[in-house]
Design a protein around this motif. Structure first.
Motif, short mmCIF file in Angstrom:
data_model
loop_
_atom_site.label_atom_id
_atom_site.label_comp_id
_atom_site.label_asym_id
_atom_site.label_seq_id
_atom_site.Cartn_x
_atom_site.Cartn_y
_atom_site.Cartn_z
N ARG A 257 12.56 38.61 18.51
CA ARG A 257 12.77 38.53 17.06
C ARG A 257 12.28 37.19 16.54
N VAL A 258 11.72 37.22 15.36
CA VAL A 258 11.21 35.99 14.75
C VAL A 258 11.87 35.82 13.38
N PRO A 259 11.92 34.59 12.88
CA PRO A 259 12.55 34.37 11.57
C PRO A 259 11.62 34.78 10.43
N VAL A 260 12.05 35.79 9.68
CA VAL A 260 11.25 36.28 8.54
C VAL A 260 11.84 35.69 7.26
N ASN A 261 11.03 34.94 6.55
CA ASN A 261 11.49 34.31 5.30
C ASN A 261 11.54 35.32 4.17
#
Ligand code: SF4
Ligand code: SF4
Ligand code: SF4
Length: 294
Positions: free
Chosen positions: A16-20
């Motif tokens: 998972r990656v941080p989605v702004n």
């Protein structure tokens, strides 16, 4: 590429990656109607960054949790700050009070989850564009998302500051239609002044992507007081024009605007039309045919 914050590596290692934010329909992030996905985290510190809150990752200090007027921020069992998008009124208080200049309004998403958001408007879009922050901090996520998008018949573009060594990611490039690459200064000293980071990899990428037919667009934000704009545009245009046989490359010349820029850097003057037109002429003199001023 070295990752600036351990959180970035940790974020992608669990898929998972941080989605702004995800903008369902964008007409300014590549050709046609596209869904634009913005990831959080960047390894540059551009003085003219107009989304400076996308650079750093949240450290869960809790300052913004107490200040949020809508109770949209909370500590989870993992002791990290989480975000309730449906409660948020968009007041930006959290960004203004953050001592680390970041935004807590992120969602951790894997490629399938991000594509589920794209799917909602799939019949009405031509492709997806992933931007940032700097989206190439998360190359595995990009590759997975683009593989899914391609299978669904959608185009795939990367918007990048050019610090990922693309030559080492052939599988990612194989599922990428093209890269929109920032050239923020041609001379090393200029680039360091603008971004705090060397442009050695950026220029290597410009050459490699152009020669591979994967350079969709080069862009320069014009701030005459900050760097040699004429030299940057001339040299960038010369490099790009020498590879036009591999496919069209657009040169987007972008006027600096102070909107959203940190106060300490908001004093630069906005370049006038004549100066921008002169830069566009320089690019054309070097052989570029697709030049856009915005
Ligand atoms: S913008 Fe930030 S402070 Fe304002 S309601 Fe949303 S989460 Fe809370
Ligand atoms: S966004 Fe900033 S203020 Fe809010 S918890 Fe994270 S680091 Fe702290
Ligand atoms: S590369 Fe983009 S997101 Fe990163 S600091 Fe520069 S302008 Fe901001």
């Amino acid at each position: 590429m070295e990752q600036k914050e351990t959180g970035m590596a940790a974020a992608e290692s669990c898929g998972r990656v941080p989605v702004n934010k995800i903008i369902p329909f964008s007409a300014v992030d590549g050709p046609g109607n596209r869904t634009a996905i913005f990831l959080q985290g960047c390894n540059f510190d551009c003085r003219y960054c107009h989304n400076p809150e996308t650079r750093n990752l949240c450290r869960s200090c809790g300052t913004c949790v107490e200040k949020c007027p809508k109770g949209a921020l909370f500590f989870g069992e993992d002791k990290k700050v989480h975000f309730h998008p449906e409660k948020c009124c968009g007041c930006d208080t959290c960004i203004h009070v953050c001592p680390f200049g970041c935004s807590p309004r992120i969602r951790m998403m894997n490629a399938e989850e991000a594509f589920a958001e794209v799917k909602k408007q799939q019949p009405y879009i031509r492709g997806i564009t992933v931007s940032g922050g700097e989206c190439t901090l998360y190359p595995d996520f990009l590759q997975e998302l683009f593989t899914i998008a391609r299978k669904a018949g959608l185009g795939t573009l990367i918007d990048s500051n050019g610090t990922l060594n693309f030559e080492k990611y052939p599988e990612l490039l194989a599922v990428t239609d093209g890269v929109m690459l920032d050239i923020k200064g041609w001379d090393l000293e200029d680039h360091l002044r603008v971004t705090g980071v060397s442009n050695e990899m950026v220029l290597k990428n410009a050459e490699y992507l152009a020669a591979s037919g994967k350079l969709f667009e080069v862009r320069t934000v014009v701030v005459p007081e900050l760097f040699d704009c004429e030299k940057t545009v001339r040299e960038t245009a010369r490099l790009a024009a020498s590879h036009l046989a591999q496919g069209n490359i657009r040169y987007k010349i972008i006027a600096y605007r102070p909107m959203g820029v940190r106060e300490a850097y908001s004093h630069y003057r906005v370049p006038d039309k004549a100066f921008l037109n002169g830069l566009a002429d320089l690019a054309r003199q070097e052989g570029m045919t697709d030049v856009l001023i915005v």
